[in-house]
Scaffold this motif. Structure first.
Motif, PDB file in Angstrom:
ATOM      1  N   GLN A   1      23.106  27.137 -11.128  1.00 39.89           N
ATOM      2  CA  GLN A   1      22.083  26.080 -11.131  1.00 39.89           C
ATOM      3  C   GLN A   1      21.617  25.788  -9.709  1.00 39.89           C
ATOM      4  N   ILE A   2      22.545  25.710  -8.779  1.00 45.37           N
ATOM      5  CA  ILE A   2      22.195  25.457  -7.377  1.00 45.37           C
ATOM      6  C   ILE A   2      21.340  26.596  -6.836  1.00 45.37           C
TER       7      ILE A   2
ATOM      8  N   GLN B   1      26.415  20.420  -2.942  1.00 42.94           N
ATOM      9  CA  GLN B   1      25.911  20.122  -4.281  1.00 42.94           C
ATOM     10  C   GLN B   1      27.004  20.229  -5.346  1.00 42.94           C
ATOM     11  N   TYR B   2      28.170  20.775  -4.978  1.00 49.61           N
ATOM     12  CA  TYR B   2      29.261  20.903  -5.951  1.00 49.61           C
ATOM     13  C   TYR B   2      30.599  20.789  -5.246  1.00 49.61           C
TER      14      TYR B   2
ATOM     15  N   CYS C   1      31.918  15.370  -5.424  1.00 46.52           N
ATOM     16  CA  CYS C   1      30.846  15.722  -4.497  1.00 46.52           C
ATOM     17  C   CYS C   1      30.200  14.561  -3.738  1.00 46.52           C
TER      18      CYS C   1
ATOM     19  N   GLY D   1      18.466  24.429  -6.349  1.00 41.53           N
ATOM     20  CA  GLY D   1      18.859  23.742  -5.123  1.00 41.53           C
ATOM     21  C   GLY D   1      19.659  22.479  -5.374  1.00 41.53           C
ATOM     22  N   GLN D   2      19.836  22.115  -6.640  1.00 38.25           N
ATOM     23  CA  GLN D   2      20.544  20.888  -7.019  1.00 38.25           C
ATOM     24  C   GLN D   2      21.753  21.218  -7.882  1.00 38.25           C
ATOM     25  N   GLY D   3      22.847  20.508  -7.638  1.00 40.35           N
ATOM     26  CA  GLY D   3      24.044  20.684  -8.452  1.00 40.35           C
ATOM     27  C   GLY D   3      24.069  19.708  -9.603  1.00 40.35           C
TER      28      GLY D   3
ATOM     29  N   GLY E   1      22.373  30.013  -1.651  1.00 45.25           N
ATOM     30  CA  GLY E   1      23.448  29.035  -1.559  1.00 45.25           C
ATOM     31  C   GLY E   1      24.722  29.683  -1.047  1.00 45.25           C
TER      32      GLY E   1
ATOM     33  N   TYR F   1      27.261  24.837  -1.746  1.00 46.66           N
ATOM     34  CA  TYR F   1      26.105  24.397  -0.960  1.00 46.66           C
ATOM     35  C   TYR F   1      24.835  25.074  -1.437  1.00 46.66           C
ATOM     36  N   ASN F   2      23.717  24.370  -1.303  1.00 48.78           N
ATOM     37  CA  ASN F   2      22.425  24.983  -1.604  1.00 48.78           C
ATOM     38  C   ASN F   2      21.964  25.796  -0.392  1.00 48.78           C
TER      39      ASN F   2
ATOM     40  N   MET G   1      27.036  26.711  -9.594  1.00 47.47           N
ATOM     41  CA  MET G   1      26.473  27.499  -8.494  1.00 47.47           C
ATOM     42  C   MET G   1      25.230  28.264  -8.942  1.00 47.47           C
TER      43      MET G   1
END
Length: 183
Positions: free
Chosen positions: A160-161, A133-134, A8, A165-167, A37, A126-127, A158
């Motif tokens: 978590q994202i 993010q991944y 990433c 918003g964060q991977g 996301g 993506y967030n 995903m």
């Protein structure tokens, strides 16, 4: 020959695209983006790495859509050399596996190049702000499926994202067949 893409590039913006599904309906990134996301997957029909996990991809995509994550699959392979990846075959593959997401054809290969896709499968998570993010694998599967109890790395990342918003900072790159680029 197996290919491993880079891990990433956190925060990279999602490239836009406008691509058709096998029925000619056009989709762009904004059409696919979910409120929590977006998952962009580069897959194809003939790759043994994709075929080893296609039912897991379908399962995880459906569950992620339930969490507000938009999902799309894109095939960018050269269909002159790999006719089994042609749009008519893509439609059959989507029906056979019950895809709940669009399966788009990147004939020009411009979207694959913009994303930096290198293999099938190649996953980009993506967030909600469209920031990468991944860029990791689905799970520990390779040319053969991992055990049924294998950690669901893509799904967990995903989810978590979607929530934060964060991977995850630790990611294992996907592995698969190289994209079949046109000469």
């Amino acid at each position: 020959m197996a290919v491993r893409p880079p891990v990433c590039d956190f925060g990279a913006k999602a490239p836009d695209f406008t691509l058709p599904d096998p029925d000619g309906r056009m989709f762009s990134f904004s059409d696919i983006a979910g409120p929590s996301g977006t998952l962009v997957m580069f897959i194809c029909n003939h790759c043994p790495y994709v075929q080893a996990v296609i039912d897991r991809i379908r399962r995880d995509a459906a569950e992620l859509q339930g969490l507000g994550v938009g999902v799309v699959a894109i095939s960018a392979n050269d269909v002159a050399e790999y006719p089994q990846d042609a749009p008519e075959q893509m439609k059959l593959e989507a029906e056979r596996h019950g895809f709940t997401f669009p399966y788009l054809y990147d004939e020009s290969q411009d979207a694959a190049r913009a994303y930096g896709a290198e293999c099938t499968p190649d996953f980009f998570g993506y967030n909600a702000a469209g920031e990468l993010q991944y860029r990791g694998r689905l799970d520990a599967s390779g040319r053969n499926p991992a055990p049924p109890d294998a950690r669901r790395e893509l799904f967990e990342a995903m989810a978590q994202i979607a929530q934060t918003g964060q991977g995850p900072r630790e990611q294992v790159a996907s592995m698969g067949c190289s994209i079949k680029w046109k000469a």
